[in-house]
Design an enzyme around this catalytic site. Structure first.
Site, short mmCIF file in Angstrom:
data_model
loop_
_atom_site.label_atom_id
_atom_site.label_comp_id
_atom_site.label_asym_id
_atom_site.label_seq_id
_atom_site.Cartn_x
_atom_site.Cartn_y
_atom_site.Cartn_z
N GLN A 56 0.73 -1.21 0.37
CA GLN A 56 -0.16 0.21 0.50
C GLN A 56 0.92 1.05 -0.16
O GLN A 56 0.82 2.11 0.66
CB GLN A 56 -1.28 0.31 0.86
CG GLN A 56 -1.83 -1.08 0.95
CD GLN A 56 -2.74 -0.82 2.33
OE1 GLN A 56 -3.74 -0.51 2.29
NE2 GLN A 56 -3.14 -1.65 3.23
N ASP A 227 -16.96 11.30 -5.16
CA ASP A 227 -16.72 10.37 -4.07
C ASP A 227 -17.55 9.63 -2.68
O ASP A 227 -18.24 11.65 -1.97
CB ASP A 227 -14.82 10.15 -3.52
CG ASP A 227 -14.73 9.34 -2.43
OD1 ASP A 227 -15.02 8.03 -3.24
OD2 ASP A 227 -14.70 9.65 -1.21
N LYS A 230 -23.50 9.42 -0.49
CA LYS A 230 -24.40 9.33 -0.21
C LYS A 230 -24.05 9.89 1.76
O LYS A 230 -25.07 9.89 2.27
CB LYS A 230 -24.43 7.86 0.32
CG LYS A 230 -23.52 7.18 1.39
CD LYS A 230 -24.55 5.60 0.88
CE LYS A 230 -23.13 5.18 1.81
NZ LYS A 230 -24.10 3.05 2.05
N GLU A 251 -20.50 8.98 -6.73
CA GLU A 251 -20.73 6.94 -6.34
C GLU A 251 -21.71 6.80 -4.66
O GLU A 251 -21.70 8.55 -3.80
CB GLU A 251 -18.82 7.09 -5.65
CG GLU A 251 -18.47 5.90 -5.02
CD GLU A 251 -18.50 5.35 -3.62
OE1 GLU A 251 -17.81 4.42 -2.93
OE2 GLU A 251 -17.17 6.42 -3.27
N ARG A 365 -5.95 -2.92 -6.89
CA ARG A 365 -4.95 -2.12 -7.07
C ARG A 365 -3.82 -1.95 -7.78
O ARG A 365 -2.55 -1.73 -8.09
CB ARG A 365 -5.26 -1.05 -6.06
CG ARG A 365 -6.76 -0.56 -5.51
CD ARG A 365 -6.33 0.26 -4.40
NE ARG A 365 -7.58 0.09 -3.97
CZ ARG A 365 -8.11 1.71 -3.04
NH1 ARG A 365 -7.19 2.32 -2.31
NH2 ARG A 365 -9.42 2.03 -3.21
#
EC number: 3.2.1.1
Length: 499
Positions: A56, A227, A230, A251, A365
């Site tokens: 990562q 992004d 909600k 999104e 990824r």
């Protein structure tokens, strides 16, 4: 050197693209290639540079690297790219690694120097526009990112939101069924917390509206992917969308169309999560059900304000790769064909064309450069062919993108659908029998073609003739998708050498 028909066609169509615009109507006809900037291409052009997803860490992808690989993207027929957020991120290597993905921002008025300079980002925009392509940039208005517990945030590190007054009081979301918690509490955890901006406050709202307009203007951006939509109250979004002045797609990570579709009343479009799971489940095995997919196509079409402005996908950086469920290439071809030929704007995630198989984040990824960017892989060619016929149909039929996809047939292993006005429609037949599927002829009714009409199947470049009863005898084999288009309409297109 032999050049594939779809390469000739796509080059001819895209260099002749009209003057760029960025309205929702213009975005309907686009096809998007989504990439993580850090993972797509490096400035040095390396195809061997190490990128261990489990670490990562930053792997070295840049905006200049993207510029250098636009031929690869455009060669699949894509007319737009979506890149991950460009803002400056938290600088630390956290227990969860680096902010290579771009969703842990700390300074919204500075760029992420790992990706390049302001001139590099402007150059990417210019390079796309010179090709008649669009730039979509990912943005985050819900939160910032902090290396540490939510109860001990140093708010002074955030620019321009440098005090606690700009944020909701600290609380992590405990109950996603409680919309107040979803909007007012925080994402993240006590390792990396995501301080939640209070977008009900005018000072926060106005800052974001000014910022997004400047971002779009400064870098000649054509569209935004937003992004965590909600997690922000709905009445924030119309002003944000208006201030951006370009198409915005949000999104809304929820599979229920009754929850997701209403967000289209406050912004131009949303990612089509309602169809994601039925699509995945129909094709991730040879025992998948077509019923849920068939029904959800119709539900989204009827319940969403405008299904032609949604984003269709089966892979992204948040969900496991399709090939993590099955390595059957025929199933992968069917799901890719659906994405491109369904209603709305197709979105293919970098690496999908190379059958990448990473599971949950961070395994999904992967660095695209480690594939070597081959243009002769089976999925690369399938995507190019599907994009080619979609792009061509759009160029010949002004109503194609607003004509809502109509499922005309289903059985236990097959779904067929038509899109486009009479005489210019594309009919797509998809199977989940897989690569070992048997050979048979499907007698397809309801396609809308006329008796005796010749059709070209544009994936395999074969022809079929409509029967005297109006049914189409579709030869099925190896579980492969079939995509039909009137042969006479292809004249001069170079598609299948114009049959």
């Amino acid at each position: 050197m032999m050049v594939a028909w779809w390469s000739l066609f796509l080059y001819g169509l895209q260099v002749a693209a009209p003057a760029l615009a960025a309205t929702p109507a213009d975005w309907r006809s686009q096809s998007i290639y989504f990439l993580l900037t850090d993972r797509f291409a490096r400035t040095d052009g390396s195809t061997t540079a190490t990128c261990n997803t489990a670490d990562q860490k930053y792997c070295g992808g840049t905006w200049q690297g993207i510029i250098d690989k636009l031929d690869y993207i455009q060669g699949m027929g894509f007319t737009a790219i979506w890149i991950t957020p460009v803002t400056a991120q938290l600088p630390q290597t956290t227990a969860y690694g680096d902010a290579y993905h771009g969703y842990w921002q700390q300074d919204i008025y500075s760029l992420n120097e790992n990706y390049g300079t302001a001139d590099d980002l402007k150059a990417l925009s210019s390079a796309l526009h010179e090709r008649g392509m669009y730039l979509m940039v990912d943005v985050v208005a819900n939160h910032m990112g902090y290396d540490g517990a939510g109860s001990s945030v140093d708010y002074s590190v955030f620019k321009p939101f440098s005090s606690q007054d700009y944020f909701h009081p600290f609380c992590f979301i405990q109950n996603y069924e409680d919309q107040t918690q979803v909007e007012d509490c925080w994402l993240g955890d006590n390792t990396v917390s995501l301080p939640d901006l209070d977008t009900t406050k005018d000072v926060v709202k106005n800052e974001w509206y000014d910022w997004v307009g400047s971002l779009v203007s400064n870098y000649s951006i054509d569209g935004l992917r937003i992004d965590t939509v909600k997690h922000v109250q709905k009445d924030f979004w119309p002003g944000y969308n208006k201030a951006a002045g370009v198409y915005c797609i949000g999104e809304v990570l929820d599979v229920d169309p009754a929850y997701t579709c209403p967000y289209q009343n406050v912004m131009d479009g949303v990612l089509n999560y309602p169809i994601y799971y039925p699509l995945l489940n129909a094709f991730k095995s040879t025992s998948g059900s077509m019923d849920d997919l068939y029904n959800m196509i119709n539900t989204v079409k009827s319940d969403c304000p405008d299904s032609t402005l949604l984003g269709t996908f089966v892979e992204n950086h948040d969900n496991p790769r399709f090939a993590s469920y099955t390595n059957d290439i025929a199933l992968a071809k069917n799901v890719a064909a659906f994405i491109i030929l369904n209603d709305g704007i197709p979105i293919i995630y970098a690496g999908q064309e190379q059958h990448y198989a990473g599971g949950n984040d961070p395994a999904n990824r992967e660095a695209t450069w480690l594939s070597g960017y081959p243009t002769d892989s089976e999925l690369y060619k399938l995507i190019a062919s599907a994009n080619a016929i979609r792009n061509y149909a759009i160029s010949k039929d002004t109503g194609f993108v607003t004509y809502k996809n109509w499922p005309i047939y289903k059985d236990d292993t097959t779904i067929a659908m038509r899109k486009g006005t009479d005489g210019s429609q594309i009919v797509t037949i998809l199977s989940n029998k897989g690569a070992s599927g048997d050979s048979y002829t499907l007698s397809l009714s309801g396609a809308g073609y006329t008796a005796g009409q010749q059709l070209t199947e544009v994936i395999g470049c074969t022809t079929v003739t409509v029967g005297s009863d109006g049914n189409v005898p579709v030869p099925m084999a190896g579980g492969l998708p079939r995509v039909l288009y009137p042969t006479e309409k292809l004249a001069g297109s170079k598609i299948c050498s114009s049959s």
